[in-house]
Write a protein that holds these residues in place. Structure first.
Motif, PDB file in Angstrom:
ATOM      1  N   MET A  67     112.633   3.501 127.381  1.00  0.00           N
ATOM      2  CA  MET A  67     113.490   2.891 128.441  1.00  0.00           C
ATOM      3  C   MET A  67     113.810   1.515 127.938  1.00  0.00           C
ATOM      4  SD  MET A  67     112.258   2.142 132.286  1.00  0.00           S
ATOM      5  CE  MET A  67     110.992   1.227 132.023  1.00  0.00           C
ATOM      6  N   LYS A  68     115.143   1.298 128.122  1.00  0.00           N
ATOM      7  CA  LYS A  68     115.860  -0.013 127.690  1.00  0.00           C
ATOM      8  C   LYS A  68     115.863  -0.892 129.017  1.00  0.00           C
ATOM      9  CE  LYS A  68     119.421  -2.016 125.366  1.00  0.00           C
ATOM     10  NZ  LYS A  68     120.852  -1.946 124.834  1.00  0.00           N
ATOM     11  N   ILE A  69     115.229  -2.145 128.937  1.00  0.00           N
ATOM     12  CA  ILE A  69     115.584  -3.133 130.071  1.00  0.00           C
ATOM     13  C   ILE A  69     116.725  -4.136 129.584  1.00  0.00           C
ATOM     14  CG2 ILE A  69     114.356  -4.935 131.403  1.00  0.00           C
ATOM     15  CD1 ILE A  69     111.587  -3.291 130.932  1.00  0.00           C
ATOM     16  N   GLY A  70     117.871  -4.243 130.307  1.00  0.00           N
ATOM     17  CA  GLY A  70     118.695  -5.054 130.041  1.00  0.00           C
ATOM     18  C   GLY A  70     118.314  -6.655 130.373  1.00  0.00           C
ATOM     19  N   LEU A  71     119.197  -7.328 129.905  1.00  0.00           N
ATOM     20  CA  LEU A  71     119.034  -9.057 130.409  1.00  0.00           C
ATOM     21  C   LEU A  71     119.298  -9.118 131.828  1.00  0.00           C
ATOM     22  CD1 LEU A  71     118.756 -11.660 129.233  1.00  0.00           C
ATOM     23  CD2 LEU A  71     121.205 -11.892 128.942  1.00  0.00           C
ATOM     24  N   ARG A  72     120.371  -8.441 132.394  1.00  0.00           N
ATOM     25  CA  ARG A  72     120.390  -8.728 133.782  1.00  0.00           C
ATOM     26  C   ARG A  72     119.259  -8.158 134.698  1.00  0.00           C
ATOM     27  NH1 ARG A  72     125.316  -5.557 137.233  1.00  0.00           N
ATOM     28  NH2 ARG A  72     124.619  -6.388 139.303  1.00  0.00           N
ATOM     29  N   THR A  73     118.589  -7.222 134.218  1.00  0.00           N
ATOM     30  CA  THR A  73     117.539  -6.713 134.902  1.00  0.00           C
ATOM     31  C   THR A  73     116.430  -7.948 134.822  1.00  0.00           C
ATOM     32  OG1 THR A  73     117.964  -4.556 134.404  1.00  0.00           O
ATOM     33  CG2 THR A  73     115.831  -4.962 134.960  1.00  0.00           C
ATOM     34  N   ILE A  74     116.018  -8.539 133.838  1.00  0.00           N
ATOM     35  CA  ILE A  74     115.136  -9.435 133.566  1.00  0.00           C
ATOM     36  C   ILE A  74     115.527 -10.629 134.228  1.00  0.00           C
ATOM     37  CG2 ILE A  74     113.964 -10.984 131.686  1.00  0.00           C
ATOM     38  CD1 ILE A  74     114.682  -8.704 129.581  1.00  0.00           C
ATOM     39  N   LYS A  75     116.704 -11.190 134.288  1.00  0.00           N
ATOM     40  CA  LYS A  75     117.178 -12.153 134.993  1.00  0.00           C
ATOM     41  C   LYS A  75     116.715 -12.023 136.585  1.00  0.00           C
ATOM     42  CE  LYS A  75     120.941 -13.755 132.204  1.00  0.00           C
ATOM     43  NZ  LYS A  75     122.301 -14.304 131.983  1.00  0.00           N
ATOM     44  N   THR A  76     117.318 -10.725 136.889  1.00  0.00           N
ATOM     45  CA  THR A  76     117.028 -10.569 138.579  1.00  0.00           C
ATOM     46  C   THR A  76     115.599 -10.486 138.772  1.00  0.00           C
ATOM     47  OG1 THR A  76     118.876  -9.185 138.367  1.00  0.00           O
ATOM     48  CG2 THR A  76     117.579  -8.842 140.318  1.00  0.00           C
ATOM     49  N   ALA A  77     114.780  -9.676 137.527  1.00  0.00           N
ATOM     50  CA  ALA A  77     113.104  -9.725 138.039  1.00  0.00           C
ATOM     51  C   ALA A  77     112.697 -11.161 138.237  1.00  0.00           C
ATOM     52  CB  ALA A  77     112.852  -9.056 136.834  1.00  0.00           C
ATOM     53  N   VAL A  78     113.289 -12.170 137.459  1.00  0.00           N
ATOM     54  CA  VAL A  78     112.891 -13.594 137.428  1.00  0.00           C
ATOM     55  C   VAL A  78     113.260 -14.260 138.670  1.00  0.00           C
ATOM     56  CG1 VAL A  78     112.568 -15.780 136.112  1.00  0.00           C
ATOM     57  CG2 VAL A  78     112.475 -13.537 134.863  1.00  0.00           C
ATOM     58  N   ALA A  79     114.501 -14.158 139.052  1.00  0.00           N
ATOM     59  CA  ALA A  79     115.111 -14.886 139.866  1.00  0.00           C
ATOM     60  C   ALA A  79     114.864 -14.680 141.301  1.00  0.00           C
ATOM     61  CB  ALA A  79     116.589 -14.650 139.743  1.00  0.00           C
ATOM     62  N   ALA A  80     114.775 -13.274 141.788  1.00  0.00           N
ATOM     63  CA  ALA A  80     114.292 -12.966 143.178  1.00  0.00           C
ATOM     64  C   ALA A  80     112.902 -13.352 143.505  1.00  0.00           C
ATOM     65  CB  ALA A  80     114.356 -11.427 143.139  1.00  0.00           C
ATOM     66  N   PRO A  81     111.864 -13.307 142.660  1.00  0.00           N
ATOM     67  CA  PRO A  81     110.508 -13.926 143.224  1.00  0.00           C
ATOM     68  C   PRO A  81     110.669 -15.361 143.317  1.00  0.00           C
ATOM     69  CG  PRO A  81     110.310 -12.196 141.321  1.00  0.00           C
ATOM     70  CD  PRO A  81     111.812 -12.682 141.510  1.00  0.00           C
ATOM     71  N   ILE A  82     111.613 -16.230 142.494  1.00  0.00           N
ATOM     72  CA  ILE A  82     111.766 -17.703 142.704  1.00  0.00           C
ATOM     73  C   ILE A  82     112.461 -17.763 144.225  1.00  0.00           C
ATOM     74  CG2 ILE A  82     113.089 -19.601 141.856  1.00  0.00           C
ATOM     75  CD1 ILE A  82     112.424 -18.528 139.097  1.00  0.00           C
ATOM     76  N   ALA A  83     113.342 -17.010 144.389  1.00  0.00           N
ATOM     77  CA  ALA A  83     113.974 -17.189 145.859  1.00  0.00           C
ATOM     78  C   ALA A  83     113.076 -16.967 146.872  1.00  0.00           C
ATOM     79  CB  ALA A  83     115.274 -16.382 145.750  1.00  0.00           C
ATOM     80  N   LEU A  84     112.305 -15.939 146.720  1.00  0.00           N
ATOM     81  CA  LEU A  84     111.133 -15.501 147.667  1.00  0.00           C
ATOM     82  C   LEU A  84     110.194 -16.707 147.876  1.00  0.00           C
ATOM     83  CD1 LEU A  84     110.178 -13.854 149.975  1.00  0.00           C
ATOM     84  CD2 LEU A  84     108.894 -12.402 147.767  1.00  0.00           C
TER      85      LEU A  84
END
Length: 316
Positions: A1-18
């Motif tokens: 399974m390949k994890i793209g850069l956009r996925t990584i960014k989203t996974a980091v940014a969303a918790p920060i927003a929360l």
């Protein structure tokens, strides 16, 4: 399974927003994370555009919701009236992508049964934190220019080979299918490269470079002409001496094809060949006439093929 850069960014940014929304003790803090998830896109420009559209959309939604709820009450049926007004106006003002997010925030007023200024500010802060984290996540974008330059080399090397093959396959209709498959494959490659070029351009806010996008657009046009030439090659049958000049043109083009070549030398050779064609005696029978017409059509298409590149070079 390949994890793209956009996925990584989203996974980091969303918790920060929360965490930010929670730290400010905002109501429905999780909405900020959802907004971030929905706002992170593949390029800086598209993310910035989405962020601005979401803010404009929330403003429009708030005005409509205030008019509906404050006049008619905080009732689910009134929320339906709000949607009847909000959705068409969002489409009218090109804010359709903000319909879902803004409407979710508007339901907070419905749940509270009121629209105090503090709750309105709360919704705007949720939106600002959400889109702000998305923008921050996209500040870093890998530089894909080297990839685009490599794509250019692939295109030019392949086109050179195809022109060499076309020269060799003149008067050999049975070989046309080989070239057609190569042409289709290259067309698909150039289309994908043009998409990468557009992403590269949209990742530069103030100094967007459209050169690569226009380059691949030019090559796509050339390949369309090349495909038309193959249709003639499929039925061409002429005397070897009649196709010799075209063979030489194709060979010369294959040798000189390059990004920096303005096509002027090839156009000069095309003009010389055209003059010699004009001086030839008229065909003696119908078959010879049809063969001459096919050669002339192939010659004209090849001229268009080169003029596309020459026009690109003049305008770059």
């Amino acid at each position: 399974m390949k994890i793209g850069l956009r996925t990584i960014k989203t996974a980091v940014a969303a918790p920060i927003a929360l965490l930010l929304a929670g730290g400010l003790q905002l109501d429905s803090a999780a909405s900020a994370a959802i907004i971030t998830i929905l706002t992170v896109t593949n390029t800086k420009r598209s993310t910035a555009k989405t962020a601005l559209n979401r803010l404009f959309s929330l403003t429009l939604a708030t005005v409509i919701a205030a008019g509906c709820f404050l006049l008619l009450g905080f009732h689910p049926i009134v929320f339906g009236l709000y949607l009847i007004l909000f959705i068409p106006l969002s489409i009218r003002f090109d804010l359709a992508e903000g319909i879902a997010v803004s409407s979710v925030l508007i339901t907070h007023y419905l749940a509270a049964g009121a629209m105090p200024l503090t709750l309105v500010i709360n919704e705007y802060l949720l939106m600002v934190i959400g889109v702000g984290c998305a923008l921050a996540a996209n500040l870093y974008m890998p530089n894909t220019e080297k990839q685009l330059q490599e794509d250019q080399i692939v295109v030019e090397v392949t086109m050179k080979k195809m022109l060499d093959r076309m020269s060799a396959f003149l008067n050999q209709p049975d070989k046309e299918e080989i070239l057609r498959q190569e042409c289709l494959s290259l067309q698909d490659f150039v289309k994908k490269a043009q998409t990468r070029a557009l992403e590269y351009e949209e990742n530069h806010f103030f100094n967007g470079n459209s050169y690569y996008f226009e380059y691949f657009a030019m090559r796509r046009l050339q390949l369309k002409i090349f495909s038309d030439m193959l249709q003639i090659l499929n039925r061409l049958s002429a005397a070897p001496e009649d196709v010799q000049e075209l063979k030489e043109l194709f060979e010369f083009t294959a040798e000189t094809l390059a990004e920096e070549n303005d096509g002027s030398a090839i156009l000069l050779k095309i003009e010389e060949v055209d003059q010699r064609y004009q001086q030839k005696s008229l065909p003696e029978n119908r078959q010879a006439f049809e063969e001459r017409a096919q050669l002339f059509q192939l010659f004209q298409l090849f001229q268009d093929f080169i003029e596309i590149k020459a026009g690109f070079y003049r305008n770059k």
